[in-house]
Design a protein around this motif. Structure first.
Motif, short mmCIF file in Angstrom:
data_model
loop_
_atom_site.label_atom_id
_atom_site.label_comp_id
_atom_site.label_asym_id
_atom_site.label_seq_id
_atom_site.Cartn_x
_atom_site.Cartn_y
_atom_site.Cartn_z
N ASN A 69 -1.38 7.18 -17.39
CA ASN A 69 -1.19 5.73 -17.50
C ASN A 69 -0.44 5.38 -18.79
O ASN A 69 0.39 4.46 -18.80
CB ASN A 69 -2.55 5.03 -17.48
CG ASN A 69 -2.43 3.52 -17.42
OD1 ASN A 69 -2.01 2.96 -16.43
ND2 ASN A 69 -2.81 2.86 -18.51
N ALA A 70 -0.73 6.11 -19.89
CA ALA A 70 -0.03 5.85 -21.14
C ALA A 70 1.46 6.14 -21.00
O ALA A 70 2.30 5.39 -21.51
CB ALA A 70 -0.64 6.68 -22.27
N ARG A 71 1.78 7.24 -20.30
CA ARG A 71 3.20 7.54 -20.09
C ARG A 71 3.85 6.49 -19.21
O ARG A 71 5.00 6.09 -19.45
CB ARG A 71 3.34 8.93 -19.45
CG ARG A 71 2.96 10.07 -20.38
CD ARG A 71 3.44 11.39 -19.83
NE ARG A 71 2.78 11.73 -18.57
CZ ARG A 71 1.67 12.45 -18.46
NH1 ARG A 71 1.06 12.90 -19.57
NH2 ARG A 71 1.15 12.72 -17.29
N PHE A 72 3.12 6.01 -18.20
CA PHE A 72 3.66 4.96 -17.33
C PHE A 72 3.90 3.68 -18.12
O PHE A 72 4.96 3.04 -17.99
CB PHE A 72 2.69 4.70 -16.18
CG PHE A 72 3.04 3.51 -15.34
CD1 PHE A 72 4.05 3.58 -14.40
CD2 PHE A 72 2.36 2.30 -15.51
CE1 PHE A 72 4.37 2.47 -13.63
CE2 PHE A 72 2.68 1.20 -14.75
CZ PHE A 72 3.70 1.29 -13.80
N VAL A 73 2.93 3.29 -18.95
CA VAL A 73 3.08 2.07 -19.76
C VAL A 73 4.25 2.20 -20.71
O VAL A 73 5.02 1.25 -20.93
CB VAL A 73 1.77 1.77 -20.51
CG1 VAL A 73 1.97 0.64 -21.52
CG2 VAL A 73 0.65 1.40 -19.53
#
Length: 418
Positions: free
Chosen positions: A187-191
């Motif tokens: 999710n951090a990479r997506f954000v």
């Protein structure tokens, strides 16, 4: 455990009662058979009662207690005779009725004592077991509760967060924590990708649109200096390019605001006078009334200072005004500003039917797409929800539609009506 204990107690009590009846039947039948055998051998033989066992013979003149005379043949338990609990065996033989009665008062008292002891032991065992089970479950659930608490404290705007299961966590909790940590990393990479896209789009889209709008505005200014040398069609096309570019600028600004966390919008907010902004918005849209028998009118404006993104307020009010113009044929559109920073736009209609308004609200709830010109009411509604504003559409009593935009959560009102 409670149901199991009740079942065991009930089962034990049932078996005990059946065993008692078998015992009483066997004992009393044995006494009665002994008496009949002795009486057959010796007709002058007489039964001698004891403290516990009494024999009644219907051929003998002694009085049979009324409680026993009403019994049918067979074994009868828990009979009260003269304040004592007795069990009686009734048997008809050769036209005579024999009743053998046994006093079981002390036995029943002992049985009740044992039953109370058994129930008390079961309840005590249940209580002790419940305490042990609760203690064990609390020890088992404590790492899971800690994991749930750690997950609840995760903040979406803080990178590099991890869940630590703790040294006493089971292998299952370790697997769950690893899965959550993997999701957090993805999710951090997506954000981060979304943030990079938004930053890139903010620059790459707004810059060329600003260039187009600026060039169109300069060209119109130059044409104004030499109006006789310029065809009317060219001027109209340049004005169309300028208005379209400004509209796209508003749309990009609105979409970028929707992409940001509402709590982080304070950094891009402006402090401005809403009562000074409304006349500018009205003048920017007055040209839309040129082909209609339609006029724009401002009610007396109270002084009102707003803290909000300026371009977003312009886009929201401007598109509500555009919608009012597009849905009106003739008459006057009245723009009112209330002291609590509520903008009201009343159009004279043809108006919107209750069914059309209901359809718009349904699309708002579903997050529907754009329809028609401008940014669209659906997107404006999403913007209001994002910023904590309140948008309300309702048909007017006489004719037309009233649009009410409440900006009260983002402003401070000052001054009085002028």
């Amino acid at each position: 455990m409670l149901l199991l204990s009740l079942a065991v107690v009930y089962h034990g009590n049932t078996i005990n009662e059946r065993a008692e009846r078998l015992l009483w039947r066997s004992l009393l039948q044995s006494e009665l058979d002994h008496y009949l055998a002795r009486h057959k051998e010796d007709p002058d033989y007489h039964w001698r009662d004891t403290d516990d066992v009494i024999l009644y013979d219907s051929n003998e003149p002694r009085t049979i207690p009324h409680r026993l005379t009403t019994l049918s043949p067979g074994l009868h338990d828990d009979i009260k005779v003269d304040g004592r609990e007795r069990v009686a065996l009734v048997k008809d033989q050769a036209g005579r009725r024999f009743i053998v009665s046994l006093d079981i008062t002390s036995f029943e008292d002992e049985e009740r004592h044992l039953s109370t002891l058994m129930v008390g032991s079961a309840l005590g065992g249940l209580l002790l077991s419940g305490i042990i089970v609760a203690w064990g479950l609390r020890r088992l659930a404590k790492p899971l509760s800690k994991l749930a608490t750690d997950i609840a404290t995760l903040q979406p705007d803080r990178p590099e967060q991890r869940i630590e299961p703790g040294p006493r966590a089971s292998s299952e909790l370790v697997v769950i924590a690893d899965a959550v940590n993997g999701y957090i990393e993805r999710n951090a990479r997506f954000v981060e990708r979304e943030r990079a896209f938004i930053d890139s789009a903010s620059h790459e889209l707004r810059t060329p649109i600003a260039v187009i709008a600026g060039a169109s505005e300069i060209a119109l200014d130059q044409l104004t200096l030499a109006p006789s040398d310029t065809p009317v069609a060219t001027r109209q096309q340049l004005q169309r390019i300028l208005h379209t570019a400004r509209g796209v600028e508003q749309l990009i600004s609105l979409l970028l605001v929707l992409a940001k966390d509402p709590r982080r919008l304070a950094g891009i907010s402006d402090r401005f006078r809403l009562d000074q902004l409304l006349p500018e918005i009205m003048e920017d849209h007055r040209h839309l009334c040129a082909d209609k028998n339609l006029t724009l009118e401002l009610a007396p404006l109270p002084a009102c200072e707003v803290v909000a993104p300026l371009t977003i307020v312009q886009a929201a009010i401007g598109n509500l005004l555009r919608n009012a113009i597009e849905n009106s044929d003739r008459g006057t559109i009245v723009i009112t500003l209330r002291p609590e920073a509520v903008v009201v736009i009343d159009d004279p209609g043809h108006g919107m039917s209750p069914e059309e308004i209901s359809a718009i609200y349904a699309r708002m709830a579903r997050g529907g797409g754009r329809e028609g010109n401008g940014i669209g009411l659906d997107l404006i509604a999403r913007l209001c929800e994002h910023l904590g504003w309140n948008l309300k559409l309702e048909p007017r009593a006489e004719r037309g539609t009233r649009a009410t935009l409440d900006l009260g959560r983002t402003l401070a009102t000052v001054g009085k009506s002028r």
